[in-house]
Design a protein around this motif. Structure first.
Motif, mmCIF file in Angstrom:
data_model
loop_
_atom_site.group_PDB
_atom_site.id
_atom_site.type_symbol
_atom_site.label_atom_id
_atom_site.label_comp_id
_atom_site.label_asym_id
_atom_site.label_seq_id
_atom_site.Cartn_x
_atom_site.Cartn_y
_atom_site.Cartn_z
ATOM 1 N N ARG A 15 0.871 -1.179 0.000
ATOM 2 C CA ARG A 15 0.000 0.000 0.000
ATOM 3 C C ARG A 15 0.901 1.219 0.000
ATOM 4 O O ARG A 15 1.580 1.499 0.987
ATOM 5 C CB ARG A 15 -0.909 -0.027 1.233
ATOM 6 N N PHE A 16 0.920 1.916 -1.121
ATOM 7 C CA PHE A 16 1.823 3.053 -1.324
ATOM 8 C C PHE A 16 1.091 4.342 -0.931
ATOM 9 O O PHE A 16 0.090 4.712 -1.546
ATOM 10 C CB PHE A 16 2.247 3.103 -2.794
ATOM 11 N N ALA A 17 1.593 4.981 0.125
ATOM 12 C CA ALA A 17 1.001 6.257 0.560
ATOM 13 C C ALA A 17 1.689 7.386 -0.185
ATOM 14 O O ALA A 17 2.919 7.475 -0.178
ATOM 15 C CB ALA A 17 1.178 6.430 2.066
ATOM 16 N N TYR A 18 0.902 8.218 -0.861
ATOM 17 C CA TYR A 18 1.534 9.274 -1.669
ATOM 18 C C TYR A 18 1.029 10.679 -1.354
ATOM 19 O O TYR A 18 1.601 11.651 -1.832
ATOM 20 C CB TYR A 18 1.360 8.982 -3.162
ATOM 21 N N ALA A 19 -0.027 10.798 -0.567
ATOM 22 C CA ALA A 19 -0.490 12.143 -0.200
ATOM 23 C C ALA A 19 -0.953 12.121 1.240
ATOM 24 O O ALA A 19 -1.406 11.089 1.745
ATOM 25 C CB ALA A 19 -1.616 12.606 -1.116
ATOM 26 N N VAL A 20 -0.825 13.258 1.906
ATOM 27 C CA VAL A 20 -1.139 13.309 3.328
ATOM 28 C C VAL A 20 -1.416 14.752 3.733
ATOM 29 O O VAL A 20 -0.862 15.682 3.158
ATOM 30 C CB VAL A 20 0.024 12.734 4.175
ATOM 31 N N ASP A 21 -2.284 14.894 4.723
ATOM 32 C CA ASP A 21 -2.489 16.204 5.339
ATOM 33 C C ASP A 21 -1.446 16.344 6.452
ATOM 34 O O ASP A 21 -1.705 16.080 7.620
ATOM 35 C CB ASP A 21 -3.910 16.306 5.892
ATOM 36 N N GLY A 22 -0.235 16.727 6.058
ATOM 37 C CA GLY A 22 0.888 16.761 6.987
ATOM 38 C C GLY A 22 0.670 17.728 8.137
ATOM 39 O O GLY A 22 1.040 17.451 9.286
ATOM 40 N N ARG A 23 0.024 18.847 7.862
ATOM 41 C CA ARG A 23 -0.148 19.846 8.929
ATOM 42 C C ARG A 23 -1.103 19.310 10.007
ATOM 43 O O ARG A 23 -0.859 19.462 11.201
ATOM 44 C CB ARG A 23 -0.656 21.152 8.304
ATOM 45 N N ALA A 24 -2.164 18.660 9.576
ATOM 46 C CA ALA A 24 -3.112 18.108 10.554
ATOM 47 C C ALA A 24 -2.402 17.107 11.456
ATOM 48 O O ALA A 24 -2.622 17.075 12.676
ATOM 49 C CB ALA A 24 -4.278 17.430 9.832
ATOM 50 N N ALA A 25 -1.527 16.293 10.863
ATOM 51 C CA ALA A 25 -0.816 15.289 11.648
ATOM 52 C C ALA A 25 0.145 15.942 12.634
ATOM 53 O O ALA A 25 0.217 15.541 13.809
ATOM 54 C CB ALA A 25 -0.060 14.342 10.711
ATOM 55 N N VAL A 26 0.872 16.957 12.177
ATOM 56 C CA VAL A 26 1.829 17.626 13.075
ATOM 57 C C VAL A 26 1.090 18.304 14.222
ATOM 58 O O VAL A 26 1.531 18.279 15.381
ATOM 59 C CB VAL A 26 2.701 18.629 12.284
ATOM 60 N N GLU A 27 -0.065 18.908 13.933
ATOM 61 C CA GLU A 27 -0.863 19.543 14.997
ATOM 62 C C GLU A 27 -1.281 18.508 16.038
ATOM 63 O O GLU A 27 -1.216 18.747 17.247
ATOM 64 C CB GLU A 27 -2.101 20.223 14.403
ATOM 65 N N GLN A 28 -1.708 17.332 15.565
ATOM 66 C CA GLN A 28 -2.134 16.278 16.485
ATOM 67 C C GLN A 28 -0.963 15.775 17.318
ATOM 68 O O GLN A 28 -1.088 15.507 18.512
ATOM 69 C CB GLN A 28 -2.756 15.120 15.708
ATOM 70 N N TRP A 29 0.188 15.657 16.645
ATOM 71 C CA TRP A 29 1.421 15.229 17.323
ATOM 72 C C TRP A 29 1.725 16.162 18.497
ATOM 73 O O TRP A 29 1.946 15.720 19.625
ATOM 74 C CB TRP A 29 2.552 15.220 16.288
ATOM 75 N N MET A 30 1.655 17.460 18.227
ATOM 76 C CA MET A 30 1.939 18.431 19.297
ATOM 77 C C MET A 30 0.888 18.350 20.393
ATOM 78 O O MET A 30 1.216 18.362 21.590
ATOM 79 C CB MET A 30 1.985 19.844 18.714
ATOM 80 N N THR A 31 -0.373 18.277 20.008
ATOM 81 C CA THR A 31 -1.457 18.208 20.996
ATOM 82 C C THR A 31 -1.281 17.010 21.915
ATOM 83 O O THR A 31 -1.386 17.136 23.151
ATOM 84 C CB THR A 31 -2.811 18.107 20.258
ATOM 85 N N ASP A 32 -0.991 15.858 21.325
ATOM 86 C CA ASP A 32 -0.821 14.635 22.133
ATOM 87 C C ASP A 32 0.372 14.757 23.075
ATOM 88 O O ASP A 32 0.292 14.359 24.246
ATOM 89 C CB ASP A 32 -0.647 13.411 21.222
ATOM 90 N N LEU A 33 1.471 15.309 22.562
ATOM 91 C CA LEU A 33 2.664 15.413 23.409
ATOM 92 C C LEU A 33 2.434 16.376 24.565
ATOM 93 O O LEU A 33 2.822 16.102 25.711
ATOM 94 C CB LEU A 33 3.866 15.875 22.585
ATOM 95 N N ILE A 34 1.801 17.497 24.290
ATOM 96 C CA ILE A 34 1.586 18.500 25.337
ATOM 97 C C ILE A 34 0.629 17.953 26.403
ATOM 98 O O ILE A 34 0.859 18.086 27.614
ATOM 99 C CB ILE A 34 1.049 19.811 24.707
ATOM 100 N N ARG A 35 -0.417 17.270 25.945
ATOM 101 C CA ARG A 35 -1.383 16.706 26.890
ATOM 102 C C ARG A 35 -0.714 15.646 27.779
ATOM 103 O O ARG A 35 -0.913 15.598 28.983
ATOM 104 C CB ARG A 35 -2.552 16.094 26.117
ATOM 105 N N CYS A 36 0.109 14.837 27.151
ATOM 106 C CA CYS A 36 0.808 13.774 27.899
ATOM 107 C C CYS A 36 1.769 14.383 28.914
ATOM 108 O O CYS A 36 1.851 13.932 30.052
ATOM 109 C CB CYS A 36 1.561 12.885 26.916
ATOM 110 N N ASP A 37 2.478 15.429 28.503
ATOM 111 C CA ASP A 37 3.421 16.087 29.403
ATOM 112 C C ASP A 37 2.716 16.608 30.645
ATOM 113 O O ASP A 37 3.251 16.580 31.749
ATOM 114 C CB ASP A 37 4.101 17.254 28.665
ATOM 115 N N HIS A 38 1.473 17.088 30.451
ATOM 116 C CA HIS A 38 0.731 17.656 31.584
ATOM 117 C C HIS A 38 0.212 16.583 32.523
ATOM 118 O O HIS A 38 -0.021 16.836 33.696
ATOM 119 C CB HIS A 38 -0.412 18.541 31.070
ATOM 120 N N ARG A 39 0.016 15.354 31.974
ATOM 121 C CA ARG A 39 -0.437 14.256 32.825
ATOM 122 C C ARG A 39 0.678 13.784 33.751
ATOM 123 O O ARG A 39 0.436 13.315 34.841
ATOM 124 C CB ARG A 39 -0.894 13.080 31.958
ATOM 125 N N GLN A 40 1.901 13.881 33.256
ATOM 126 C CA GLN A 40 3.021 13.288 34.002
ATOM 127 C C GLN A 40 3.305 14.038 35.295
ATOM 128 O O GLN A 40 3.285 15.251 35.319
ATOM 129 C CB GLN A 40 4.270 13.277 33.125
#
Lengths: 323, 318
Positions: free
Chosen positions: A298-323
């Motif tokens: 399955r060859f992935a050739y297009a992506v909403d990169g900005r949406a993914a990066v935003e989610q990445w940051m959101t998840d990391l920040i939320r996790c940091d606050h839990r710790q």
């Protein structure tokens, strides 16, 4: 009772972007990470093992076993990319040395065992050259029956390579292993440079992680500092135009597919791996059907990169606050 | 009196688009065509030589010698393209057989002799598999002193191949020869599929030729009719809705006519000779190994201007 989380093995060679990706998988809370198996790649194997332990310790997840994998590619001497990742492989940012130890066992053997013992099919997130995965397949031909899919950060089809003009680093380090995995019968999702080139993490993103997050955010800011400042990384900027204002953490791009495949556009294709010659490690896709082969990738050739990066940051920040 | 025309050798495997190119070169009056050297390619070398003679006869230029060359690639079994050119290589359109014969001598030796004898470095327009030029390189170590450049119709960089997923026909037909030429020290102008895919010939481009009736133009139109039939197209109107007609060698010839139509870049290039990717042109735009650029890679072209000139020259030239 809580629903059981999907089992995942992360095969990795940490690596700054591996660290950023592993933090995300853990922070998302969506997966049962069975193990980190360590590949030779970004830096030497010993350093990669140490870094995996460091990453888990910062994340407070030392219960996850770290297994040492293959010390070299199947047919070639070890390679390394310390020019990207710093002497210690994590940007020389002072991440503490680990107190935990690696678990006994060989990465490929443990990978095969975990897959066989799992009640549910296991996803393998491969953020490194595929040597360990190939060896696991060679060790246990039955393994493929219980692998859900292999998400591979590697390959380059419609874009130029980052290791040779036509090959990506992870595929070029061990073309033979890539060939074994691609023809193993296990579903492979190729999350290669075609996708990675559509991701940019900007300086502003890292400032946000540093300011809004906790320890993980600050470490990511420090680990990427030299990378973000280094002019040598801009030498491909004629092609990587989106990178003028940041860096591309390729393993984060591949991990995004694990987090949410809906961000991606894919096509099922017949794909072969070049062995030998100056194109070794090239992922060759037969779009016209000359080979008369069933799709194996399955060859992935297009992506909403900005949406993914935003989610990445959101998840990391939320996790940091839990710790 | 000094001959102001550029000395030129055309290495060719005619071929429908070879014919359309050779006619253009002759019609333009701008070149001193020293010889047609014939390679295996679209069809076998014997048929290609016959075709070269047929089209020189149609053009009234039997003064130009035709030298037969390699019948097979350097290492590999021969491949061919009857699927695109018909069993005779000229669209099986019933063109008369030639009265003249091929000249004495082998193509590769003649390339060396012509180049050495020329008062100026010669240009080689190579529009087939490049076996003959590679053998010439192997024969004469100083060939690069006598050859200005090789304009090569072959390669695929940012586009898919037309014979394998990554290789164009002319390179895939003899990857070893292409690598020999690319590393010969002779500058190679790569007019590959990146350029050819930007050329689209439309029915209107041929209707002008039909009006300017001449043996050459009739020749071209009959071959194009073959290409249309083979594409499953019966009337010219429907061509406009389908793929256009590919005449890839004309694209390479356009560079000979006017390099200013093209966007080019000097880069380091190799040809893959192993495995699945054999025949791929690998260009290192980042020049990772700090080598001297050896390939003039054409990436962009004003194809409309080129096709207009092609049509004008053919209508006026014969």
């Amino acid at each position: 009772m809580e629903k059981r989380l999907p089992p995942v093995i992360i095969d990795t060679d940490p690596g700054i972007d591996d660290a950023a990706a592993i933090f995300w998988v853990l922070a998302s809370g969506k997966f049962d990470v069975k193990a980190l198996t360590i590949a030779n790649g970004n830096i030497g194997l010993d350093g990669c093992v140490t870094n995996a332990l460091r990453v888990l310790e910062v994340a407070g997840r030392t219960e996850i076993p770290v297994y040492r994998g293959a010390y070299r590619p199947i047919m070639k001497p070890p390679m390394d990319a310390s020019w990207v990742h710093g002497q210690d492989g994590l940007g020389d940012a002072g991440l503490p040395m680990p107190t935990a130890k690696e678990a006994p066992g060989y990465g490929p053997a443990e990978m095969a065992r975990i897959v066989r013992e799992s009640p549910e099919p296991v996803t393998i997130l491969s953020l490194a050259p595929l040597t360990n995965v190939a060896l696991a397949i060679l060790l246990d031909p039955e393994m493929k029956k219980n692998v859900k899919e292999i998400l591979f950060m590697g390959g380059a089809v419609n874009v130029i390579g980052n290791d040779t003009p036509v090959a990506s680093f992870n595929a070029a380090v061990d073309p033979e292993a890539t060939h074994i995995v691609y023809h193993s019968g296990i579903p492979v999702v190729q999350l290669g440079l075609d996708i990675c080139d559509q991701f940019t993490e900007t300086d502003a993103d890292f400032e946000r992680l540093r300011d809004e997050g906790g320890a993980i955010g600050r470490y990511l800011y420090d680990m990427t500092r030299a990378w973000r400042q280094r002019d040598s990384m801009r030498r491909y900027s004629r092609w990587y135009k989106t990178r003028e204002d940041g860096i591309g953490m390729n393993d984060v791009a591949a991990t995004a597919y694990l987090i949410n495949p809906d961000w991606f556009t894919c096509e099922d294709v017949a794909c072969d791996i070049q062995l030998g010659g100056i194109s070794a490690g090239q992922t060759v896709v037969d779009f016209r059907g000359w080979w008369k082969k069933e799709p194996n990738v399955r060859f992935a050739y297009a992506v909403d990169g900005r949406a993914a990066v935003e989610q990445w940051m959101t998840d990391l920040i939320r996790c940091d606050h839990r710790q | 009196m000094e001959n102001k025309q550029m000395p030129l050798i055309i290495d060719t495997d005619p071929g429908i688009d070879d014919a359309a190119s050779i006619f253009w070169v002759l019609a333009s009056g701008k070149f001193d065509v020293k010889a047609l050297t014939i390679t295996h390619g679209n069809v076998g070398v014997e048929k290609c030589a016959v075709n070269a003679l047929r089209l020189l006869e149609a053009a009234g230029r039997t003064d130009i010698p035709v030298y037969k060359g390699a019948r097979a690639p350097i290492l590999r079994p021969r491949i061919s393209a009857e699927y695109a050119h018909g069993t005779d290589g000229m669209g099986d359109s019933g063109m008369p057989m030639p009265k003249v014969q091929a000249a004495e001598g082998r193509a590769a030796s003649r390339i060396v002799e012509i180049a050495r004898a020329s008062d100026r470095p010669v240009t080689i327009l190579a529009i087939g598999p490049i076996t003959n030029v590679a053998i010439a390189v192997l024969l004469e170590p100083d060939l690069k002193q006598y050859v200005d450049k090789v304009i090569f119709m072959g390669g695929a960089v940012r586009v898919a191949g037309n014979f394998t997923p990554v290789a164009s026909f002319n390179v895939a037909a003899d990857p070893e020869a292409a690598q020999i030429v690319y590393q010969s020290g002779i500058p190679v102008v790569q007019i590959g599929l990146d350029i050819c895919n930007q050329f689209s010939f439309r029915p209107a481009d041929f209707s002008n030729l039909e009006k300017a009736d001449s043996p050459v133009n009739r020749f071209i139109c009959r071959m194009v009719q073959f290409r249309l039939r083979q594409m499953g197209v019966t009337d010219t109107e429907s061509v406009a809705r389908s793929d256009s007609i590919a005449l890839n060698d004309v694209a390479a010839t356009a560079y000979l006519m006017n390099p200013d139509w093209f966007t080019t870049e000097m880069v380091v290039g190799d040809v893959e000779t192993a495995g699945r990717c054999a025949g791929q042109t690998v260009l290192d735009f980042a020049n990772r190994d700090n080598r001297v650029p050896n390939v003039c890679f054409a990436s962009g072209v004003d194809s409309q201007a080129a096709i207009r000139q092609w049509s004008r020259d053919l209508c006026g030239g014969f």
